[in-house]
Design an enzyme around this catalytic site. Structure first.
Site, PDB file in Angstrom:
ATOM      1  N   SER A 148      19.531  29.194 -24.490  1.00 28.84           N
ATOM      2  CA  SER A 148      19.826  30.170 -25.253  1.00 28.84           C
ATOM      3  C   SER A 148      19.548  31.150 -24.193  1.00 28.84           C
ATOM      4  CB  SER A 148      18.584  30.404 -26.442  1.00 28.84           C
ATOM      5  OG  SER A 148      18.648  29.421 -27.366  1.00 28.84           O
ATOM      6  N   HIS A 212      15.437  35.469 -25.041  1.00 26.82           N
ATOM      7  CA  HIS A 212      17.142  36.595 -25.921  1.00 26.82           C
ATOM      8  C   HIS A 212      17.060  37.482 -25.087  1.00 26.82           C
ATOM      9  CE1 HIS A 212      16.842  33.575 -29.789  1.00 26.82           C
ATOM     10  NE2 HIS A 212      16.386  32.429 -28.271  1.00 26.82           N
TER      11      HIS A 212
END
Length: 264
Positions: A148, A212
């Site tokens: 991610s 993220h």
């Protein structure tokens, strides 16, 4: 048997060479293959069942994932784990969510950057995203896995390169009605959600929202530095252009999958 395998492999390689984004599809294939062969998929009987399987999973995540405490105060090999962790996922949902987003946004980004540059960008930003999370949680013994951070970097680069690209989104609070918004609306909204979630997250196992945000910022910053001059020369305001000058459209996708559930 060997002949059939060689034929299949040759066809796959020819197919990848014929696509405009072979590295995106290669990364997806590698992540899926590693997951299927690992203990988390449940498809490899050699890992056993029950407690034996759970122990194998914990050992697997600790060996290939990022353990912040070990990264900064462990053997030299730990420096490689932010790279190996990019190819390890914690569940089927985690894997499929990440690969969907890489499929949707990676191809166009790779077309713009080129194969070699995109691959180095993906691995480099993913490494730094996990490193940033580890630095902020330097004493944590929980392992961190997942792509991610790298995929968030792809989203950041996509936002800069194709801000007017139309993204079809499915919003739960609007009964999952498919609505089309430009990337400059959808992706900053996603980043804002990560920021809000980060401020509400506990210190225990869960989603590494910080990875993220670090990845997203790195991706956007890299694209801004690398393409800011070329962008103004090749496209006018308010319109994403690829190849023949038509407005870009991308497929629908949910929010990116969690960044590798911190494993206990």
């Amino acid at each position: 048997m060997i002949g059939n395998w060689n034929t299949t492999a040759a066809r796959t390689l020819r197919s990848l060479r014929g696509t405009s984004a072979p590295m995106t599809y290669t990364l997806i294939a590698v992540c899926c293959l590693i997951f299927v062969l690992g203990p988390v998929s449940g498809l490899t009987p050699s890992y056993g069942t029950g407690e034996a399987l759970a122990a194998a999973q914990r050992a697997y995540f600790r060996h290939w994932g990022v353990v912040p405490a070990d990264l900064f105060d462990g053997p030299a090999r730990e420096a490689l784990t932010p790279a190996t962790a990019l190819f390890v996922h914690g569940s089927w949902v985690h894997l499929l969510g990440n690969m969907l987003f890489l499929f949707v946004f990676g191809a166009m980004t790779e077309e713009r950057m080129g194969r070699v540059q995109f691959t180095l960008f993906y691995i480099g930003c993913g490494y730094l995203a996990l490193l940033g999370y580890a630095a902020a949680n330097a004493t944590s013994q929980q392992s961190l896995v997942g792509a991610s951070g790298a995929i968030s970097a792809v989203l950041g680069a996509f936002l800069y390169l194709f801000p007017s690209a139309r993204v079809t989104s499915l919003l739960p609070f609007l009964f999952f009605l498919p609505l089309r918004f430009p990337a400059w609306v959808v992706l900053p909204f996603w980043a804002a959600l990560q920021w809000l979630a980060l401020n509400q997250a506990s210190s225990g196992p869960g989603v590494a929202y910080l990875a993220h945000l670090v990845g997203f910022g790195l991706g956007f910053g890299y694209a801004w530095v690398r393409y800011r001059k070329k962008k103004g020369a090749k496209r006018g305001p308010g319109r994403a252009v690829v190849g023949d000058g038509r407005a870009t459209k991308v497929r629908s996708a949910p929010a990116p999958a969690p960044e590798g559930e911190n494993q206990p």
